[in-house]
Design an enzyme around this catalytic site. Structure first.
Site, PDB file in Angstrom:
ATOM      1  N   GLY A  55       1.019  -1.165   0.028  1.00 17.27           N
ATOM      2  CA  GLY A  55      -0.026   0.050  -0.005  1.00 17.27           C
ATOM      3  C   GLY A  55       0.846   1.145  -0.004  1.00 17.27           C
ATOM      4  CG  ASN A  56      -0.137   4.671  -1.381  1.00 15.91           C
ATOM      5  OD1 ASN A  56      -1.077   5.332  -0.781  1.00 15.91           O
ATOM      6  ND2 ASN A  56      -0.496   3.995  -2.427  1.00 15.91           N
ATOM      7  CG  PHE A  57       3.086   6.335   4.075  1.00 21.05           C
ATOM      8  CD1 PHE A  57       2.661   5.721   5.108  1.00 21.05           C
ATOM      9  CD2 PHE A  57       4.297   6.447   3.478  1.00 21.05           C
ATOM     10  CE1 PHE A  57       4.029   4.984   5.745  1.00 21.05           C
ATOM     11  CE2 PHE A  57       5.330   5.813   3.938  1.00 21.05           C
ATOM     12  CZ  PHE A  57       5.121   4.772   5.152  1.00 21.05           C
TER      13      PHE A  57
END
Ligand code: CTP
Length: 399
Positions: A210-212
């Site tokens: 995923g990512n932030f």
């Protein structure tokens, strides 16, 4: 046409007998789908009980600066920023005088003084008070300050005298507000699609890539578009944010799911804003049990490329549809953004740089440059809400 749905309205009630009509006004606004926050003066509470008002609005009534036993302070500033419009009905001679002179001795006046939205007043008082030079003077001051006056009617007053001073009927006040939003809804009748948040690409039942991204920017755009009258579909990856008011929110997890939902909504959209931070890659094989360290000894995960949602929509775009992308860059921002604008067949790209303090993931602020094929505009650091308004203003110009 109902323009009140999803609108944030402050209903200020001051202490006059016409306060009983405010209950009907509140009911009409809530029925039309508006979110209404009642702010009542201490004298207002002598005429109508907060319990009636909070039951109808679904929100505690604001009246005192502090909650007596907890010492909690009520922020009139955040209320003033929240509202799309403030209506003071009834507005007594005393409340009009305080508003005109900034006498901030109750919550209604402090809220008025910090309101950034348009303000309406519906005066109600006895005919002599209404005709008094001081009331005339105060109304003239308020008018000059930009306050909109919903003129009182001539009729029988609570004193049984007949004259000017009857508060306008609640149905007519609701119509005035509805018309006001109609004139100020540049996206009325338009369909807007927004993608937001990260995507999660499952490795096994407990792990993902995923990512932030927190989704804040996309949710701000969706909420602002709805406020400007659009019919908004928000396709969101996993976020901790609540569904925005007045928006159809479709929750998805992976890039493929996001693509499917976005394509469905894009077909009849006028505008699409691709704000999601889509994972570029997904694991090639999903393992449907937890991968064990000692047993599986995984050294690497094979990845496959995810579909590019913006580019897919760009390839099927009809004339007249406006497709907007975002570019979050760490270096060579402008040239990377321009390259994405043309590769994905976008009409506009919003560049934000992780190099700028206060911009990018997780913050409540952003600093953007809006780039089209023929223009470029650099904006200062602003709240994500204000950035959303800038982006939509730019889109409205092109529609
Ligand atoms: N985007 C998308 N689908 C993807 C990747 C990106 O819809 N699979 C959209 C984003 O929502 C954004 C724009 O494309 O509006 C640019 O995203 P970005 O991640 O900056 O672009 P990439 O094409 O992934 O380029 P790179 O990773 O090389 O920077």
């Amino acid at each position: 046409m109902n323009n009140l749905a999803g609108k944030h309205i402050i209903l200020g009630i001051s202490g006059g007998i016409a306060a009983y009509k405010s209950v009907t006004l509140l009911r009409l606004l809530v029925k039309a789908g508006a979110e209404v926050q009642v702010v009542i003066t201490p004298n207002g509470k002598e005429f109508i009980t907060p319990v009636t008002l909070s039951s109808l609005s679904g929100k505690p009534v604001v009246s005192e600066f502090f909650t007596a036993n907890t010492g909690e302070w009520h922020s009139h500033v955040s209320l003033g920023l929240w509202a799309d419009v403030m209506i003071v009905a009834p507005a007594t001679a005393s409340t009009l005088a305080k508003m005109a002179n900034g006498v901030a001795d109750n919550m209604l006046i402090t809220t008025y003084l910090s309101a950034k939205c348009p303000v309406f007043v519906a005066p109600a008082m006895d005919l002599d008070m209404m005709a008094h030079p001081s009331t005339t003077r105060n109304l003239a001051t308020l008018r000059a300050d930009g306050v909109r006056i919903i003129e009182p009617e001539v009729g029988e007053l609570a004193s049984h005298l007949v004259g000017r001073g009857r508060m306008e009927e609640p149905e007519n006040i609701a119509t005035v507000l509805n018309d006001f939003f109609g004139e100020n809804s540049p996206l009325a009748g338009r369909k807007v699609l927004v993608t937001a948040g990260p995507t999660y690409e499952r490795i096994d039942p407990v792990r993902f890539i995923g990512n932030f991204s927190t989704g804040k920017m996309g949710y701000a755009i969706a909420a602002e578009a709805a406020r400007l009258g659009a019919d908004v579909t928000l396709v969101s990856g996993p976020t901790a944010l609540p569904d925005p008011q007045g928006v159809t929110t479709v929750r998805v997890e992976s890039a493929r799911q996001m693509l499917e939902a976005a394509q469905k909504a894009f077909a009849d959209s006028d505008v699409a804003v691709m704000c999601a931070a889509v994972a570029d890659y997904a694991p090639a094989h999903y393992v449907d049990r937890k991968i064990k360290r000692e047993h599986d000894k995984v050294d690497s995960i094979e990845l496959v490329r995810n579909p590019d949602i913006a580019a897919t929509l760009g390839a099927t775009k009809r004339p007249g549809q406006i497709l907007v992308g975002f570019a979050l860059e760490t270096d060579n921002g402008e040239s990377n953004a321009r390259e994405k604008l043309s590769r994905k067949n976008l009409d506009m790209i919003v560049l934000n740089s992780l190099a700028d303090k206060g911009a990018g993931f997780g913050t409540d602020t952003n600093k953007v440059t809006i780039i089209t094929r023929s223009s470029e505009e650099i904006f200062p650091l602003k709240s994500k809400q204000d950035v959303a308004a800038d982006i939509l203003n730019r889109i409205i110009k092109d529609l």
